[in-house]
Motif scaffolding. Structure first.
Motif, PDB file in Angstrom:
ATOM      1  N   CYS A  57      46.191  45.850  41.613  1.00  0.00           N
ATOM      2  CA  CYS A  57      46.550  44.778  41.159  1.00  0.00           C
ATOM      3  C   CYS A  57      46.743  44.553  39.970  1.00  0.00           C
ATOM      4  O   CYS A  57      47.579  43.801  39.479  1.00  0.00           O
ATOM      5  N   SER A  58      45.963  45.629  39.269  1.00  0.00           N
ATOM      6  CA  SER A  58      46.456  45.216  37.282  1.00  0.00           C
ATOM      7  C   SER A  58      46.299  46.912  37.288  1.00  0.00           C
ATOM      8  O   SER A  58      45.252  47.452  37.495  1.00  0.00           O
ATOM      9  N   GLY A  59      47.553  46.933  36.295  1.00  0.00           N
ATOM     10  CA  GLY A  59      46.812  48.179  35.278  1.00  0.00           C
ATOM     11  C   GLY A  59      45.618  48.970  34.677  1.00  0.00           C
ATOM     12  O   GLY A  59      45.013  50.068  34.362  1.00  0.00           O
ATOM     13  N   ALA A  60      44.718  48.247  34.714  1.00  0.00           N
ATOM     14  CA  ALA A  60      43.542  47.905  33.417  1.00  0.00           C
ATOM     15  C   ALA A  60      42.741  48.906  34.718  1.00  0.00           C
ATOM     16  O   ALA A  60      41.512  49.542  34.263  1.00  0.00           O
ATOM     17  N   GLY A  61      42.781  48.990  35.821  1.00  0.00           N
ATOM     18  CA  GLY A  61      41.306  49.654  36.761  1.00  0.00           C
ATOM     19  C   GLY A  61      42.112  51.238  36.611  1.00  0.00           C
ATOM     20  O   GLY A  61      41.052  51.942  36.657  1.00  0.00           O
TER      21      GLY A  61
END
Length: 63
Positions: free
Chosen positions: A43-47
């Motif tokens: 869902c987000s590259g932050a993961g």
């Protein structure tokens, strides 16, 4: 009783043992933690960044 500490657990690890360590700390099934980690990464590259940071920062628990 000593306080709980967050460690990477490399016993039965998939990649770095981060999800296994978080699951042991939270007393949850490791599969749920892995699914949440994958969902966060997709869902987000932050993961992905958070997982790599956790792998670097979290100490390894030796058995």
């Amino acid at each position: 009783m000593e306080p709980k500490k967050l460690y990477r657990i490399e016993q039965g690890k998939m990649l770095f043992g981060v999800c296994n360590g978080i699951a042991a700390y939270l007393n949850m099934d490791v599969t749920i933690i892995r699914l949440l980690a994958v969902a966060l990464a997709v869902c987000s590259g932050a993961g992905i960044v958070l997982y790599i940071l956790a792998a670097i920062i979290m100490p390894v628990r030796e058995y």
